[in-house]
Motif scaffolding. Sequence first.
Motif, PDB file in Angstrom:
ATOM      1  N   TYR A  47     -54.609-106.167-109.741  1.00  0.00           N
ATOM      2  CA  TYR A  47     -53.342-106.568-109.129  1.00  0.00           C
ATOM      3  C   TYR A  47     -52.907-105.566-108.061  1.00  0.00           C
ATOM      4  N   GLU A  48     -52.230-106.072-107.047  1.00  0.00           N
ATOM      5  CA  GLU A  48     -51.818-105.234-105.917  1.00  0.00           C
ATOM      6  C   GLU A  48     -50.881-104.111-106.368  1.00  0.00           C
ATOM      7  N   LYS A  49     -50.000-104.406-107.311  1.00  0.00           N
ATOM      8  CA  LYS A  49     -49.041-103.399-107.787  1.00  0.00           C
ATOM      9  C   LYS A  49     -49.491-102.816-109.132  1.00  0.00           C
ATOM     10  N   TYR A  50     -50.772-102.476-109.198  1.00  0.00           N
ATOM     11  CA  TYR A  50     -51.353-102.000-110.464  1.00  0.00           C
ATOM     12  C   TYR A  50     -50.621-100.781-111.014  1.00  0.00           C
ATOM     13  N   GLU A  51     -50.355 -99.784-110.176  1.00  0.00           N
ATOM     14  CA  GLU A  51     -49.707 -98.562-110.650  1.00  0.00           C
ATOM     15  C   GLU A  51     -48.333 -98.864-111.233  1.00  0.00           C
TER      16      GLU A  51
ATOM     17  N   ILE B  46     -47.391-101.752-112.506  1.00  0.00           N
ATOM     18  CA  ILE B  46     -47.592-102.524-113.741  1.00  0.00           C
ATOM     19  C   ILE B  46     -47.947-101.590-114.893  1.00  0.00           C
ATOM     20  N   LYS B  47     -48.856-100.658-114.625  1.00  0.00           N
ATOM     21  CA  LYS B  47     -49.273 -99.725-115.678  1.00  0.00           C
ATOM     22  C   LYS B  47     -48.091 -98.903-116.184  1.00  0.00           C
ATOM     23  N   TYR B  48     -47.275 -98.414-115.279  1.00  0.00           N
ATOM     24  CA  TYR B  48     -46.103 -97.626-115.665  1.00  0.00           C
ATOM     25  C   TYR B  48     -45.108 -98.464-116.461  1.00  0.00           C
ATOM     26  N   THR B  49     -44.841 -99.659-115.986  1.00  0.00           N
ATOM     27  CA  THR B  49     -43.875-100.533-116.665  1.00  0.00           C
ATOM     28  C   THR B  49     -44.376-100.938-118.043  1.00  0.00           C
ATOM     29  N   LEU B  50     -45.668-101.256-118.154  1.00  0.00           N
ATOM     30  CA  LEU B  50     -46.227-101.659-119.435  1.00  0.00           C
ATOM     31  C   LEU B  50     -46.104-100.542-120.466  1.00  0.00           C
ATOM     32  N   SER B  51     -46.348 -99.311-120.054  1.00  0.00           N
ATOM     33  CA  SER B  51     -46.213 -98.173-120.978  1.00  0.00           C
ATOM     34  C   SER B  51     -44.767 -98.010-121.434  1.00  0.00           C
ATOM     35  N   LYS B  52     -43.820 -98.194-120.513  1.00  0.00           N
ATOM     36  CA  LYS B  52     -42.411 -98.082-120.889  1.00  0.00           C
ATOM     37  C   LYS B  52     -42.018 -99.192-121.860  1.00  0.00           C
ATOM     38  N   VAL B  53     -42.486-100.399-121.615  1.00  0.00           N
ATOM     39  CA  VAL B  53     -42.178-101.513-122.517  1.00  0.00           C
ATOM     40  C   VAL B  53     -42.703-101.222-123.919  1.00  0.00           C
ATOM     41  N   VAL B  54     -43.927-100.718-124.012  1.00  0.00           N
ATOM     42  CA  VAL B  54     -44.567-100.485-125.304  1.00  0.00           C
ATOM     43  C   VAL B  54     -43.906 -99.335-126.057  1.00  0.00           C
ATOM     44  N   TYR B  55     -43.700 -98.206-125.374  1.00  0.00           N
ATOM     45  CA  TYR B  55     -43.285 -96.997-126.074  1.00  0.00           C
ATOM     46  C   TYR B  55     -41.764 -96.774-126.101  1.00  0.00           C
ATOM     47  N   ASP B  56     -41.027 -97.399-125.186  1.00  0.00           N
ATOM     48  CA  ASP B  56     -39.585 -97.142-125.136  1.00  0.00           C
ATOM     49  C   ASP B  56     -38.726 -98.228-125.774  1.00  0.00           C
TER      50      ASP B  56
ATOM     51  N   PHE C 241     -38.161-105.198-126.986  1.00  0.00           N
ATOM     52  CA  PHE C 241     -39.540-105.382-126.552  1.00  0.00           C
ATOM     53  C   PHE C 241     -39.729-106.749-125.902  1.00  0.00           C
ATOM     54  N   ASP C 242     -39.252-107.799-126.571  1.00  0.00           N
ATOM     55  CA  ASP C 242     -39.438-109.161-126.047  1.00  0.00           C
ATOM     56  C   ASP C 242     -38.769-109.322-124.674  1.00  0.00           C
ATOM     57  N   GLU C 243     -37.581-108.765-124.549  1.00  0.00           N
ATOM     58  CA  GLU C 243     -36.844-108.905-123.297  1.00  0.00           C
ATOM     59  C   GLU C 243     -37.536-108.135-122.164  1.00  0.00           C
ATOM     60  N   ALA C 244     -37.969-106.887-122.451  1.00  0.00           N
ATOM     61  CA  ALA C 244     -38.628-106.071-121.432  1.00  0.00           C
ATOM     62  C   ALA C 244     -39.986-106.656-121.059  1.00  0.00           C
ATOM     63  N   TRP C 245     -40.689-107.204-122.043  1.00  0.00           N
ATOM     64  CA  TRP C 245     -42.004-107.810-121.791  1.00  0.00           C
ATOM     65  C   TRP C 245     -41.875-109.018-120.857  1.00  0.00           C
ATOM     66  N   LEU C 246     -40.892-109.872-121.146  1.00  0.00           N
ATOM     67  CA  LEU C 246     -40.671-111.064-120.322  1.00  0.00           C
ATOM     68  C   LEU C 246     -40.295-110.681-118.889  1.00  0.00           C
ATOM     69  N   GLN C 247     -39.450-109.670-118.743  1.00  0.00           N
ATOM     70  CA  GLN C 247     -39.065-109.206-117.413  1.00  0.00           C
ATOM     71  C   GLN C 247     -40.274-108.678-116.639  1.00  0.00           C
ATOM     72  N   MET C 248     -41.164-107.953-117.339  1.00  0.00           N
ATOM     73  CA  MET C 248     -42.366-107.429-116.692  1.00  0.00           C
ATOM     74  C   MET C 248     -43.276-108.554-116.222  1.00  0.00           C
ATOM     75  N   ILE C 249     -43.497-109.549-117.068  1.00  0.00           N
ATOM     76  CA  ILE C 249     -44.366-110.679-116.731  1.00  0.00           C
ATOM     77  C   ILE C 249     -43.844-111.410-115.504  1.00  0.00           C
ATOM     78  N   GLU C 250     -42.530-111.640-115.463  1.00  0.00           N
ATOM     79  CA  GLU C 250     -41.932-112.383-114.349  1.00  0.00           C
ATOM     80  C   GLU C 250     -41.903-111.547-113.066  1.00  0.00           C
ATOM     81  N   LYS C 251     -41.599-110.267-113.186  1.00  0.00           N
ATOM     82  CA  LYS C 251     -41.467-109.408-112.014  1.00  0.00           C
ATOM     83  C   LYS C 251     -42.790-109.265-111.261  1.00  0.00           C
ATOM     84  N   TYR C 252     -43.900-109.173-112.009  1.00  0.00           N
ATOM     85  CA  TYR C 252     -45.199-108.926-111.367  1.00  0.00           C
ATOM     86  C   TYR C 252     -46.116-110.162-111.390  1.00  0.00           C
ATOM     87  N   ASP C 253     -45.561-111.323-111.718  1.00  0.00           N
ATOM     88  CA  ASP C 253     -46.317-112.589-111.716  1.00  0.00           C
ATOM     89  C   ASP C 253     -47.592-112.485-112.563  1.00  0.00           C
TER      90      ASP C 253
END
Length: 542
Positions: free
Chosen positions: A366-370, A372-382, A389-401
């Motif tokens: 993905y073009e915004k890989y860095e 995505i990687k940062y956001t995914l780690s925050k969703v998982v660990y924070d 978790f569900d809310e942050a995960w959904l926001q991540m999926i929508e934000k980065y398509d």
Amino acid sequence: MESNLTLDEVTEQSMVFHEDDDVFIAEETRDSLDFQQAPIMMLEPKKGLMFDSEDDAVRFYNGYAKRKGFGVVRRTTRPSEDNKLNYFTLACSRQGKAQYSSNNSFKPNPSTRMQCPAKSNFSRRGEKFCITSVTIDHNHLISTSKARFLRCHKKLDLHAKRTLELNDQAGIRVNKNFGSLVMEAGGYDKLEYGEKECRNYLQETRRLKLGARDANDVYQYFLDMQSKDPDFFHVMDVDEDGRLRNAFWADARSRATYESFCDVITFDTTYLTNKYKVPFSPFVGVNHHGESVLLGCGLLSNEDTDTFLWLFKSWLCCMSNNPPNAIITDQCKAMQNAIKEVFPRARHRWCIWHIMKNIPEKVSGYEKYENIKYTLSKVVYDSLTKHDFDEAWLQMIEKYDLQDNEWLDGLDDDKNLWAPAYVKDTFWAGMSSTQRSESVNALFDGYVHARTTLKQFVEQYGNALRDKVEKENKADSKSFQEVIRCITDYDLEGQFQAAYTNAKFKEFQDQLRGKIYCYPTLMDKDGSPLMFRVREDRKIFL
């Protein structure tokens, strides 16, 4: 006899590189020189020097670089139409612009590159190669004494390889194996390799092999162990032709240890499978020092559901049909199916380390890989709660398509098996991954050697286990003899000091230090749930 030849007297046509001497000698005078007495001419790269082959040219330049004290890297190459090499460049390894991968400007990673101009260009002349241009000077210091640490100047000779293999078969550990070579050579500086090269070579040559008589030998060994220790447990699975397929065993101490530490186990088959081509499958727990403990192990011929069913049932029988409360594994579907059948009430969790290390492979396209990687780690660990978790995960999926990413979609479906916010309802004894198994597997690095048979491996398992037990006894003695002072006057800390081992008490004190600097204030006494405002003091370095 001395030679009066000078560089000017050696004609361009007669300069030919000879592998056995590692130098250039005038061809027409070679036979007349007494090489036992004549000084060998150490030539520098010079335009017009001819070489019989590409390998000769590379060997010459590497030898020159080692004498001068710099590293070599191969740069430009240019093949001809008939796919033969026409042109190549050998340059100082510090050529090129410095590259820093660290994103933290306050903690930059080092770089060896500094655009050094030193290099030699080689072009084909018929079947030979000729130096067409040379840059001698470097823009940095070079050191002959430090050249041996450069990767391009490290190589294992045949004598070293043979010595390493023989000592390895005799059970000599790598550090002592390497030490013997150092003593033989007369010092570290006399060797063209280091301990890391020796270790890498042995890892490539080691193989755990099943001999023709191993099944019977292992069975006899198990019987012998059981005669010495009535609580020694073993099971062997053979096929219709009497060939060994799987084996499981556990000694009396492992069985007794499980009675005290049966809350959580990890199970992993990857370590020896990757290194020695044998699926060594240890059951691992954690003791009162926070250290890994062996709770039995299996050797498997396959990794399908039926094999895991056999192993898990054997282990459960060994442990008096007392299943663990929780179990950690990797994302193996066959393993997951077997756990559901054999340990239906155990909380099963996937190793989060294995999941997170797959991020580059699964989303790097993905073009915004860095981001995505940062956001995914925050969703998982924070994420503290399932809702977060569900809310942050959904926001991540929508934000980065990421709606079409099957890997992320699968993780979301099975989030109850790995997401910290979903598994925090269970006691995990400080474990979140199968790396506990890998730390135990590392014990066998000193016991498994080249051409180790199955019987020898089983015997070495006992040696490794005794070594582990001795380390635990030392830790017990240390906690018995030493007292870590309290950092507060709280009675609660004194109670933990008396009840915990030193290792676990240090963990408690780490939590306590954090509490000291936090000041919670109840905001709404009538609210449900209760809400607090927490102020935290932090030291800022200016």
